[in-house]
Structure formats: structure tokens, C-alpha cells
Design an enzyme around this catalytic site. Structure first.
Site, PDB file in Angstrom:
ATOM      1  N   ARG A  23       0.822  -1.218   0.000  1.00  0.00           N
ATOM      2  CA  ARG A  23       0.000   0.000   0.000  1.00  0.00           C
ATOM      3  C   ARG A  23       0.857   1.270   0.000  1.00  0.00           C
ATOM      4  NH1 ARG A  23      -5.611  -1.087   1.800  1.00  0.00           N
ATOM      5  NH2 ARG A  23      -6.001  -2.905   0.519  1.00  0.00           N
ATOM      6  N   ARG A  27      -3.386   6.448   1.246  1.00  0.00           N
ATOM      7  CA  ARG A  27      -3.938   7.660   1.872  1.00  0.00           C
ATOM      8  C   ARG A  27      -3.016   8.376   2.846  1.00  0.00           C
ATOM      9  NH1 ARG A  27      -8.955   4.178   3.499  1.00  0.00           N
ATOM     10  NH2 ARG A  27      -7.234   2.729   3.287  1.00  0.00           N
ATOM     11  N   ARG A  36      -6.459  11.278  -5.904  1.00  0.00           N
ATOM     12  CA  ARG A  36      -7.739  10.575  -5.761  1.00  0.00           C
ATOM     13  C   ARG A  36      -8.900  11.553  -5.858  1.00  0.00           C
ATOM     14  NH1 ARG A  36      -9.669   7.530  -0.389  1.00  0.00           N
ATOM     15  NH2 ARG A  36      -9.806   9.720   0.175  1.00  0.00           N
ATOM     16  N   ASP A  73      -6.786  -2.871  -7.632  1.00  0.00           N
ATOM     17  CA  ASP A  73      -7.310  -3.535  -6.444  1.00  0.00           C
ATOM     18  C   ASP A  73      -7.652  -4.979  -6.776  1.00  0.00           C
ATOM     19  OD1 ASP A  73      -8.284  -2.624  -3.562  1.00  0.00           O
ATOM     20  OD2 ASP A  73      -9.619  -4.203  -4.287  1.00  0.00           O
ATOM     21  N   TYR A 150     -14.723 -12.223  -0.425  1.00  0.00           N
ATOM     22  CA  TYR A 150     -15.415 -10.954  -0.706  1.00  0.00           C
ATOM     23  C   TYR A 150     -16.625 -11.174  -1.601  1.00  0.00           C
ATOM     24  CZ  TYR A 150     -11.576  -8.405   1.462  1.00  0.00           C
ATOM     25  OH  TYR A 150     -10.674  -7.921   2.368  1.00  0.00           O
TER      26      TYR A 150
HETATM   27  O1  CP3 Z   1       0.028   0.373  -3.162  1.00  0.00           O
HETATM   28  C1  CP3 Z   1      -0.379  -0.793  -3.317  1.00  0.00           C
HETATM   29  O2  CP3 Z   1      -0.180  -1.708  -2.489  1.00  0.00           O
HETATM   30  C2  CP3 Z   1      -1.053  -1.168  -4.647  1.00  0.00           C
HETATM   31  C3  CP3 Z   1      -2.456  -1.100  -4.720  1.00  0.00           C
HETATM   32  C4  CP3 Z   1      -3.326  -2.024  -3.896  1.00  0.00           C
HETATM   33  C5  CP3 Z   1      -4.555  -1.593  -3.329  1.00  0.00           C
HETATM   34  N1  CP3 Z   1      -5.195  -2.688  -2.832  1.00  0.00           N
HETATM   35  C6  CP3 Z   1      -5.037  -0.212  -3.342  1.00  0.00           C
HETATM   36  C7  CP3 Z   1      -6.094   0.173  -2.381  1.00  0.00           C
HETATM   37  C8  CP3 Z   1      -3.203  -3.384  -3.629  1.00  0.00           C
HETATM   38  C9  CP3 Z   1      -2.061  -4.328  -3.943  1.00  0.00           C
HETATM   39  C10 CP3 Z   1      -4.410  -3.791  -2.967  1.00  0.00           C
HETATM   40  C11 CP3 Z   1      -4.693  -5.181  -2.579  1.00  0.00           C
HETATM   41  C12 CP3 Z   1      -5.906  -5.484  -1.824  1.00  0.00           C
HETATM   42  N2  CP3 Z   1      -7.139  -4.910  -1.943  1.00  0.00           N
HETATM   43  C13 CP3 Z   1      -6.002  -6.529  -0.891  1.00  0.00           C
HETATM   44  C14 CP3 Z   1      -4.903  -7.502  -0.523  1.00  0.00           C
HETATM   45  C15 CP3 Z   1      -3.900  -6.917   0.384  1.00  0.00           C
HETATM   46  C16 CP3 Z   1      -4.402  -6.657   1.783  1.00  0.00           C
HETATM   47  O3  CP3 Z   1      -4.477  -5.461   2.126  1.00  0.00           O
HETATM   48  O4  CP3 Z   1      -4.644  -7.624   2.511  1.00  0.00           O
HETATM   49  C17 CP3 Z   1      -7.321  -6.529  -0.388  1.00  0.00           C
HETATM   50  C18 CP3 Z   1      -7.887  -7.470   0.666  1.00  0.00           C
HETATM   51  C19 CP3 Z   1      -8.029  -5.508  -1.073  1.00  0.00           C
HETATM   52  C20 CP3 Z   1      -9.468  -5.163  -0.946  1.00  0.00           C
HETATM   53  C21 CP3 Z   1      -9.656  -3.793  -0.427  1.00  0.00           C
HETATM   54  N3  CP3 Z   1      -9.349  -2.650  -1.118  1.00  0.00           N
HETATM   55  C22 CP3 Z   1     -10.169  -3.414   0.833  1.00  0.00           C
HETATM   56  C23 CP3 Z   1     -10.612  -4.385   1.913  1.00  0.00           C
HETATM   57  C24 CP3 Z   1     -10.149  -2.024   0.865  1.00  0.00           C
HETATM   58  C25 CP3 Z   1     -10.705  -1.157   1.972  1.00  0.00           C
HETATM   59  C26 CP3 Z   1      -9.793  -1.116   3.146  1.00  0.00           C
HETATM   60  C27 CP3 Z   1      -8.963   0.131   3.124  1.00  0.00           C
HETATM   61  O5  CP3 Z   1      -7.739   0.030   3.322  1.00  0.00           O
HETATM   62  O6  CP3 Z   1      -9.563   1.186   2.928  1.00  0.00           O
HETATM   63  C28 CP3 Z   1      -9.599  -1.550  -0.341  1.00  0.00           C
HETATM   64  C29 CP3 Z   1      -9.367  -0.142  -0.733  1.00  0.00           C
HETATM   65  C30 CP3 Z   1      -8.014   0.228  -1.221  1.00  0.00           C
HETATM   66  N4  CP3 Z   1      -7.247  -0.508  -2.076  1.00  0.00           N
HETATM   67  C31 CP3 Z   1      -7.338   1.459  -0.959  1.00  0.00           C
HETATM   68  C32 CP3 Z   1      -6.141   1.428  -1.681  1.00  0.00           C
HETATM   69  C33 CP3 Z   1      -5.100   2.522  -1.761  1.00  0.00           C
HETATM   70  C34 CP3 Z   1      -7.884   2.594  -0.101  1.00  0.00           C
HETATM   71  C35 CP3 Z   1      -8.983   3.226  -0.876  1.00  0.00           C
HETATM   72  C36 CP3 Z   1      -9.006   4.743  -0.853  1.00  0.00           C
HETATM   73  O7  CP3 Z   1      -8.081   5.394  -1.355  1.00  0.00           O
HETATM   74  O8  CP3 Z   1     -10.003   5.236  -0.345  1.00  0.00           O
END
Ligand code: CP3
Length: 342
Positions: A23, A27, A36, A73, A150
Site C-alpha cells: 500500500r 492515503r 484521488r 485492487d 469478498y
Molecule cells: O500500493 C499498493 O499496495 C497497490 C495497490 C493495492 C490496493 N489494494 C489499493 C487500495 C493493492 C495491492 C491492494 C490489494 C488489496 N485490496 C487486498 C490484498 C492486500 C491486503 O491489504 O490484505 C485486499 C484485501 C483488497 C481489498 C480492499 N481494497 C479493501 C478491503 C479495501 C478497503 C480497506 C482500506 O484500506 O480502505 C480496499 C481499498 C483500497 N485498495 C485502498 C487502496 C489505496 C484505499 C482506498 C481509498 O483510497 O479510499
């Protein structure tokens, strides 16, 4: 000279491990929040290749990480298969649910995903042109079990109960879903590789809730199928597996699946990983994400301890899970400086 990240993945023991962060585009960075806002929302950002490439590059410009991870994602694949997907601000993802065979009928086939995912492939192409020559580009997908949790529950679940209920209550339906996800993940990652991804990572964030035979069948087997298909199509492509919180399930996982690197969370210690895992593959990890919030001497001590513990084999430094939005960007710099000894 070959990129540091690729050297570690090829099994080389390096004086300083390459470093990137789960990540890393996120944010906690003001520049991410600004981009964003420009995109409108998170999903619009994922599907806008110019802006998705921009946020991927931001942490590379700011910190000079050794690897960039494609901004996307794991839930884009279920959306490409026909699931509804939206994000509720402050809460997380929501999807249409799967409770039985009738919900499977609406889903598309493994070869019907590419039109929907074309913007992601375009992001990869932009990045492979624009990244600095020393930076490695990582593509990724969710592992079938995690994505299934999911799709079944329609949201994040603390214990993955709805997915376990379907797995036990209607194993035929569950296996059809797992097969579809396994096959479409192969197609999805294959296209990322063709577009320019130099490494791919498989995120099995909820692997820890599978135990014993269920772990072997639904975490290990799908990873093995995906990895062997990708290696057949793209000989030499390095693959990172992350069966998060697998505990004893980490032992032998890289060997059994053919993964070049095993990413570990921080529920296992780096010294234990050096002894029980590093003989089989490169290890990625595993600083606790909270240090990015708290910083200070604890961050320095813990970072040094991890580098020291894993220094006699191939190691890629990373966190044990994603950096959180409340992290301080200066702590990230402190971690990098500590790893690189500056
Ligand atoms: O920078 C990176 O790592 C690359 C991009 C990336 C994102 N999600 C962006 C993201 C990657 C590799 C993921 C993987 C992902 N997404 C996983 C597996 C890794 C882990 O964290 O266990 C999972 C389970 C998801 C599903 C997901 N996406 C959830 C549960 C959420 C909400 C939780 C949260 O952190 O807000 C997301 C949203 C998400 N994916 C964000 C980002 C940057 C935040 C969204 C935002 O900007 O509002």
C-alpha cells in the site's frame, strides 16, 4: 546491472535488501489524496490509467523504493467477472453476494474479463515506460480464496464465516467459484506480464482462516496451479506468494507452489523465518505496520533486527501488511534510511 529486486528474487543474498512497501501508494500520502480527489473516487482512480500510473509513481519519486506496485485492487477481477462493486467511504468494499449456484449463473467466463480490465493493462504499459531503470514493476491479483470471501459475503468479514459456510454447505458450488477464480487469475496476471509487469504477487490476505486440509486445498493448490501456468507461459517470471497469517502453513509453501518468494506477515518472527523458510525461497517482510505510525527508536531497532535476522539469504524488506492511512510519511523515510544504513 540487473535490478536489485530481481536479483533478490533470483535467490541472491545482497548486502542491502531491496525495499518496497505494501500500500505504498495510499492515503498516508498527501499527493495520493490529491490525485484521488481529482479522479473523483477510488474506483475511478483505478480505471484511469494516467492517474493510476501517477499514484504508482508518487512513492517512487518521494522515497526511491526498489519496486513499484501497479495501482489497482484485487476486487477489480470480480467486477470484471460481472459482480457489482462499490466502496463505502470509511467502511470499505461492497459487492453483490454469492449464496448458491443461481448467483453463479450471472458471472462471465475467464476469457471475458479483458475488455473491462483493459485500463489496468494500459496502466502497466505506461509504468513500464516511465519507471526509473532501477525500479522493478510488480503486478498483482488476489488469490482465489481471498477474492471468494469478498464475492460470497459482499464485504470484508472478520472471520470469513459466509465463505466457510458455502465451502462446507455447498462444496460443489464453492469449487466452481474457486475454479473460475483460479482460471481467470491466470488470464489476468498473464496479461499484466505481457503488458510489462516484471514480477507478480498473489495476495491471499485471508489464508490464515483456512486450516489443515482446507488450507492445502484452497490456499496451496490454487497458488500452485496459478504459478505453474504462469511459469509455463512466461518462463522465468518471478512470483511472490503471500498466504497471510498462514503460520505453520508457511513452511514448505514456496517449495510446494513454485513461488520464488514467500511474503510473511508479522505474526511470525524474522529469526523463525530465517531458520524454517529462507532455505526454500527469498523472504519478503516483515516489519509491523504500526511502526509507520509510532516511529522512533522502536522502528529503528525492529528494522535492524529484521535485516540482521534475514541477512544470510535472499531478502526483500517490506512491512508485514499494508501501511495504514494514519502513518507518518517521515517514518517511512526513517525505515528506508535504517535498511540502507544511511
Ligand atoms: O500500493 C499498493 O499496495 C497497490 C495497490 C493495492 C490496493 N489494494 C489499493 C487500495 C493493492 C495491492 C491492494 C490489494 C488489496 N485490496 C487486498 C490484498 C492486500 C491486503 O491489504 O490484505 C485486499 C484485501 C483488497 C481489498 C480492499 N481494497 C479493501 C478491503 C479495501 C478497503 C480497506 C482500506 O484500506 O480502505 C480496499 C481499498 C483500497 N485498495 C485502498 C487502496 C489505496 C484505499 C482506498 C481509498 O483510497 O479510499
Amino acid at each position: 546491472m540487473t535490478k536489485l529486486m530481481l536479483r533478490a528474487l533470483a535467490g541472491e543474498t545482497l548486502p542491502t535488501p531491496p525495499i518496497w512497501m505494501m500500500r505504498q501508494a495510499g492515503r498516508y500520502l498527501p499527493e495520493y489524496r490529491a490525485t484521488r480527489a481529482k479522479a473523483g473516487d477510488f474506483l475511478s482512480l483505478c480505471y484511469n490509467p494516467d492517474l493510476a500510473a501517477e499514484v504508482t509513481l508518487q512513492p517512487i519519486r518521494r522515497y526511491g523504493f526498489d519496486a513499484a506496485i501497479l495501482f489497482a485492487d484485487i476486487l477489480l477481477l470480480p467486477q470484471a467477472l460481472g459482480a457489482d462493486l462499490w466502496f463505502v467511504t470509511g467502511e470499505g468494499p461492497r459487492l453483490s453476494t454469492i449464496s448458491g449456484p443461481e448467483d453463479m449463473r450471472g458471472l462471465k467466463g475467464k476469457d471475458d474479463i479483458h475488455e473491462h480490465l483493459a485500463p489496468v493493462y494500459e496502466t502497466v504499459r505506461i509504468l513500464s515506460r516511465e519507471l526509473p531503470s532501477e525500479t522493478t514493476l510488480i503486478g498483482f491479483a488476489g488469490a482465489p480464496w481471498t477474492v471468494a470471501t469478498y464475492m460470497i459475503a459482499g464485504r470484508s468479514t472478520p472471520d470469513q464465516r459466509p465463505a466457510h459456510a458455502l465451502r462446507e454447505g455447498d462444496p460443489r458450488c464453492f469449487d466452481v467459484l474457486m475454479d473460475l477464480l483460479t482460471e481467470s487469475t491466470i488470464e489476468y496476471l498473464s496479461m499484466q506480464i505481457e503488458a510489462g509487469a516484471e514480477v507478480v504477487k498473489l495476495f491471499d490476505s485471508w489464508a490464515g482462516s483456512l486450516k489443515g486440509a482446507a488450507f492445502a486445498k484452497y490456499a496451496l493448490e490454487p497458488a500452485k496451479r496459478i504459478i505453474s501456468a504462469l511459469k509455463e507461459r512466461h518462463p522465468g517470471i518471478p512470483i511472490i506468494a503471500f498466504p497471510r497469517e498462514a503460520g505453520e502453513g508457511y513452511v514448505g509453501f514456496a517449495k510446494a507452489t513454485g513461488a520464488d518468494c514467500l511474503a510473511i506477515d508479522n505474526s511470525v518472527s524474522a529469526t523463525w523465518a530465517a531458520e524454517h523458510l529462507q532455505g526454500d525461497s527469498c523472504i519478503q517482510g516483515n516489519l509491523a505496520s504500526r511502526h509507520m505510525v509510532t516511529g522512533g527508536q522502536d522502528l529503528i531497532d525492529e528494522t535492524r533486527a529484521i535485516v540482521e535476522a534475514l541477512k544470510n539469504g535472499p531478502h526483500i524488506f517490506n512491512l508485514g501488511h499494508g501501511i495504514t492511512p494514519d502513518a507518518d510519511p517521515e517514518n517511512v523515510q526513517l525505515m528506508i534510511d535504517t535498511v540502507r544504513g544511511v
